[in-house]
Write an enzyme that holds these catalytic residues in place. Sequence first.
Site, PDB file in Angstrom:
ATOM      1  N   GLY A 112       0.745  -1.241   0.000  1.00 20.62           N
ATOM      2  CA  GLY A 112       0.000   0.000   0.000  1.00 20.62           C
ATOM      3  C   GLY A 112       0.776   1.293   0.000  1.00 20.62           C
ATOM      4  O   GLY A 112       0.186   2.374  -0.152  1.00 20.62           O
ATOM      5  N   GLU A 144       3.916  -6.701   1.528  1.00 20.44           N
ATOM      6  CA  GLU A 144       3.404  -7.050   0.197  1.00 20.44           C
ATOM      7  C   GLU A 144       3.322  -5.830  -0.710  1.00 20.44           C
ATOM      8  O   GLU A 144       2.244  -5.461  -1.174  1.00 20.44           O
ATOM      9  CB  GLU A 144       1.993  -7.647   0.318  1.00 20.44           C
ATOM     10  CG  GLU A 144       1.870  -8.830   1.236  1.00 20.44           C
ATOM     11  CD  GLU A 144       0.408  -9.193   1.532  1.00 20.44           C
ATOM     12  OE1 GLU A 144      -0.490  -8.353   1.310  1.00 20.44           O
ATOM     13  OE2 GLU A 144       0.180 -10.306   1.995  1.00 20.44           O
ATOM     14  N   PRO A 145       4.430  -5.167  -0.991  1.00 19.56           N
ATOM     15  CA  PRO A 145       4.342  -3.997  -1.862  1.00 19.56           C
ATOM     16  C   PRO A 145       4.126  -4.406  -3.318  1.00 19.56           C
ATOM     17  O   PRO A 145       4.708  -5.381  -3.781  1.00 19.56           O
ATOM     18  CB  PRO A 145       5.706  -3.334  -1.695  1.00 19.56           C
ATOM     19  CG  PRO A 145       6.632  -4.466  -1.364  1.00 19.56           C
ATOM     20  CD  PRO A 145       5.808  -5.456  -0.576  1.00 19.56           C
ATOM     21  N   GLY A 146       3.263  -3.693  -4.009  1.00 17.93           N
ATOM     22  CA  GLY A 146       3.063  -3.916  -5.441  1.00 17.93           C
ATOM     23  C   GLY A 146       3.386  -2.646  -6.195  1.00 17.93           C
ATOM     24  O   GLY A 146       4.368  -2.537  -6.923  1.00 17.93           O
ATOM     25  N   ARG A 147       2.561  -1.625  -5.941  1.00 12.20           N
ATOM     26  CA  ARG A 147       2.684  -0.371  -6.682  1.00 12.20           C
ATOM     27  C   ARG A 147       4.078   0.242  -6.566  1.00 12.20           C
ATOM     28  O   ARG A 147       4.644   0.715  -7.548  1.00 12.20           O
ATOM     29  CB  ARG A 147       1.652   0.628  -6.149  1.00 12.20           C
ATOM     30  CG  ARG A 147       1.524   1.894  -6.977  1.00 12.20           C
ATOM     31  CD  ARG A 147       0.617   2.900  -6.285  1.00 12.20           C
ATOM     32  NE  ARG A 147      -0.672   2.359  -5.933  1.00 12.20           N
ATOM     33  CZ  ARG A 147      -1.737   2.356  -6.736  1.00 12.20           C
ATOM     34  NH1 ARG A 147      -1.664   2.904  -7.923  1.00 12.20           N
ATOM     35  NH2 ARG A 147      -2.885   1.823  -6.342  1.00 12.20           N
ATOM     36  N   ARG A 206      -6.533   3.555 -15.454  1.00 16.32           N
ATOM     37  CA  ARG A 206      -6.445   4.276 -14.180  1.00 16.32           C
ATOM     38  C   ARG A 206      -7.077   5.674 -14.198  1.00 16.32           C
ATOM     39  O   ARG A 206      -7.781   6.035 -13.252  1.00 16.32           O
ATOM     40  CB  ARG A 206      -4.997   4.332 -13.675  1.00 16.32           C
ATOM     41  CG  ARG A 206      -4.431   2.921 -13.393  1.00 16.32           C
ATOM     42  CD  ARG A 206      -3.109   2.945 -12.646  1.00 16.32           C
ATOM     43  NE  ARG A 206      -3.283   3.472 -11.309  1.00 16.32           N
ATOM     44  CZ  ARG A 206      -3.031   4.684 -10.942  1.00 16.32           C
ATOM     45  NH1 ARG A 206      -2.499   5.555 -11.795  1.00 16.32           N
ATOM     46  NH2 ARG A 206      -3.265   5.081  -9.722  1.00 16.32           N
ATOM     47  N   TYR A 234      -9.912   5.635 -11.527  1.00 19.56           N
ATOM     48  CA  TYR A 234      -9.519   6.217 -10.232  1.00 19.56           C
ATOM     49  C   TYR A 234      -9.264   7.718 -10.310  1.00 19.56           C
ATOM     50  O   TYR A 234      -8.654   8.267  -9.405  1.00 19.56           O
ATOM     51  CB  TYR A 234      -8.225   5.560  -9.724  1.00 19.56           C
ATOM     52  CG  TYR A 234      -8.207   4.053  -9.686  1.00 19.56           C
ATOM     53  CD1 TYR A 234      -9.047   3.346  -8.834  1.00 19.56           C
ATOM     54  CD2 TYR A 234      -7.325   3.342 -10.491  1.00 19.56           C
ATOM     55  CE1 TYR A 234      -8.998   1.962  -8.785  1.00 19.56           C
ATOM     56  CE2 TYR A 234      -7.277   1.952 -10.446  1.00 19.56           C
ATOM     57  CZ  TYR A 234      -8.120   1.271  -9.588  1.00 19.56           C
ATOM     58  OH  TYR A 234      -8.065  -0.089  -9.553  1.00 19.56           O
ATOM     59  N   CYS A 289     -14.963   4.770 -27.981  1.00 16.26           N
ATOM     60  CA  CYS A 289     -16.223   5.508 -28.043  1.00 16.26           C
ATOM     61  C   CYS A 289     -16.837   5.706 -26.671  1.00 16.26           C
ATOM     62  O   CYS A 289     -17.911   5.173 -26.388  1.00 16.26           O
ATOM     63  CB  CYS A 289     -17.198   4.764 -28.932  1.00 16.26           C
ATOM     64  SG  CYS A 289     -16.443   4.284 -30.470  1.00 16.26           S
ATOM     65  N   TYR A 317      -0.719  -1.642 -12.106  1.00 18.95           N
ATOM     66  CA  TYR A 317      -2.142  -1.531 -12.400  1.00 18.95           C
ATOM     67  C   TYR A 317      -2.365  -0.892 -13.772  1.00 18.95           C
ATOM     68  O   TYR A 317      -3.328  -0.168 -13.996  1.00 18.95           O
ATOM     69  CB  TYR A 317      -2.880  -0.776 -11.278  1.00 18.95           C
ATOM     70  CG  TYR A 317      -2.582  -1.394  -9.922  1.00 18.95           C
ATOM     71  CD1 TYR A 317      -3.114  -2.630  -9.588  1.00 18.95           C
ATOM     72  CD2 TYR A 317      -1.718  -0.781  -9.016  1.00 18.95           C
ATOM     73  CE1 TYR A 317      -2.807  -3.234  -8.373  1.00 18.95           C
ATOM     74  CE2 TYR A 317      -1.415  -1.380  -7.796  1.00 18.95           C
ATOM     75  CZ  TYR A 317      -1.961  -2.603  -7.486  1.00 18.95           C
ATOM     76  OH  TYR A 317      -1.653  -3.201  -6.282  1.00 18.95           O
TER      77      TYR A 317
HETATM   78  C1  LIG Z   1      -3.361  -4.894  -3.658  1.00 13.26           C
HETATM   79  C2  LIG Z   1      -2.765  -5.583  -2.492  1.00 13.26           C
HETATM   80  C3  LIG Z   1      -1.414  -5.370  -2.182  1.00 13.26           C
HETATM   81  C4  LIG Z   1      -0.526  -4.423  -2.931  1.00 13.26           C
HETATM   82  O1  LIG Z   1      -0.887  -3.091  -2.768  1.00 13.26           O
HETATM   83  P1  LIG Z   1       0.046  -1.933  -3.376  1.00 13.26           P
HETATM   84  O2  LIG Z   1      -0.694  -0.703  -3.107  1.00 13.26           O
HETATM   85  O3  LIG Z   1       0.181  -2.217  -4.820  1.00 13.26           O
HETATM   86  O4  LIG Z   1       1.341  -1.993  -2.659  1.00 13.26           O
HETATM   87  C5  LIG Z   1      -0.890  -6.087  -1.122  1.00 13.26           C
HETATM   88  N1  LIG Z   1      -1.642  -6.949  -0.402  1.00 13.26           N
HETATM   89  C6  LIG Z   1      -2.952  -7.165  -0.681  1.00 13.26           C
HETATM   90  C7  LIG Z   1      -3.716  -8.124   0.146  1.00 13.26           C
HETATM   91  C8  LIG Z   1      -3.553  -6.492  -1.730  1.00 13.26           C
HETATM   92  O5  LIG Z   1      -4.841  -6.697  -2.000  1.00 13.26           O
END
Ligand SMILES: *Cc1c(COP(=O)(O)O)cnc(C)c1O
Length: 421
Positions: A239, A275-278, A314, A318, A346, A375
């Site tokens: 997050g 759990e970093p993604g973004r 996005r 968002y 369209c 994303y």
């Molecule tokens: C989406 C998600 C993440 C990653 O969130 P980011 O904002 O991309 O870091 C981690 N854990 C869980 C459970 C998620 O649903």
Amino acid sequence: MDHFIYRDGQLYAEDVPLAEIAAQVGTPFYCYSTATLTRHFRLFDEALDGVDHLVCYAVKAASNVAILKTLAEMGAGMDVVSGGEYARAKAAGVPGERIVFSGVGKTREEIAQVLAGGVRQFNVESEPEMAAISAVATEMGVVAPITVRVNPDVDAKTHAKIATGKSENKFGIPITRAREVYAEAAALPGLKVVGIDVHIGSQLTELEPFRLAYEKVAELTEQLRADGHEISRLDLGGGLGIPYARSNEAPPLPTEYGQLIKDTVGHLGCEIEIEPGRLVAGNAGILVSEVIYVKSGEGRDFLILDAAMNDLIRPAMYDAYHDIIPLVEPEAGAEQTPYDIVGPVCESGDTFAKERMMPKVEAGDLVAFRSAGAYGAVMASEYNTRPLIPEVLVHGHQFAVIRARPTFDEMINRDTIPEWL
Ligand SMILES: *Cc1c(COP(=O)(O)O)cnc(C)c1O
């Protein structure tokens, strides 16, 4: 910091001019930088130095197997939210013991798939799901390691569509009911409780919500231990936000986030997962597109691009902001002009930016959307029968297409005509 910079008047991805990639693969396309991906992963890993930890990259942010393999080779774990993502992590060579299975609606098929292939833990989101995991595990003669995702009821102060830690959100179990639910988990034959999980939302630009959530998790850890549960692992979710507008945003750094984790839960002696993604993938990817037309409207000009909302949703979904810059570096002090930047789909929602000030561009010019690595490609669709756009990975002087653009025949041949036609 990323590795998409102007050199000799041209935008490069590491040591490759993006115009060269465009000439070879055609536009639009996504391009990722290995150096940026690995740098961001390492920042998180180092932020937790001194603590037993595993950084589990959130696969849903950008799930190309080449990206997963790049991170897996650095020792990354993976956080997956579907059987498909689990299969991708496996295809990238990630061992089951480094894969965490999250998500609110795990099916019995997915549970069985993951138990058979090996899993670090299930992050359980509800009591019925807990019962299902226990039942499937018992049938298979195995024991499923679990954490329960608690909902700490804190305001993540982010966009409503990506906030997950308030009691009105569908995620997790209210923290006030956690002791009861852990007692139930301990009584189920197919489960072994290993820890607690929390994830309060995405694109957080302040540390305070994390602090509030992690303090609650620390308190819960002590309570659950007193109740006799073994809490040896804390999954603290993802997050952390990234700067989308370079000029005026400065979200907290991974080092500050790591320090906060040590301050709030460091004394508990737990293994930490994040759990970093973004933050790993976001600024490691861009979307390159060509200006098809410049159309004069009333009081504004439209830049009509060959990329559309189906390629990058996005902004429509968002209200997200992306910096959009020309591939040819504008001269210093070049005149800026307002554009509405749109795609060919369209729908009026197919608008990337309104009255965006940028240097004048012309039909045939190339532009790049920055911060499109997370994303972006994963949320693309073939709406308007527009092919999914290619993904390219750059590594120093090298680049490779890591997902090719499908042909029209490939797209159409997925449909089948019933025999009565
Ligand atoms: C989406 C998600 C993440 C990653 O969130 P980011 O904002 O991309 O870091 C981690 N854990 C869980 C459970 C998620 O649903």
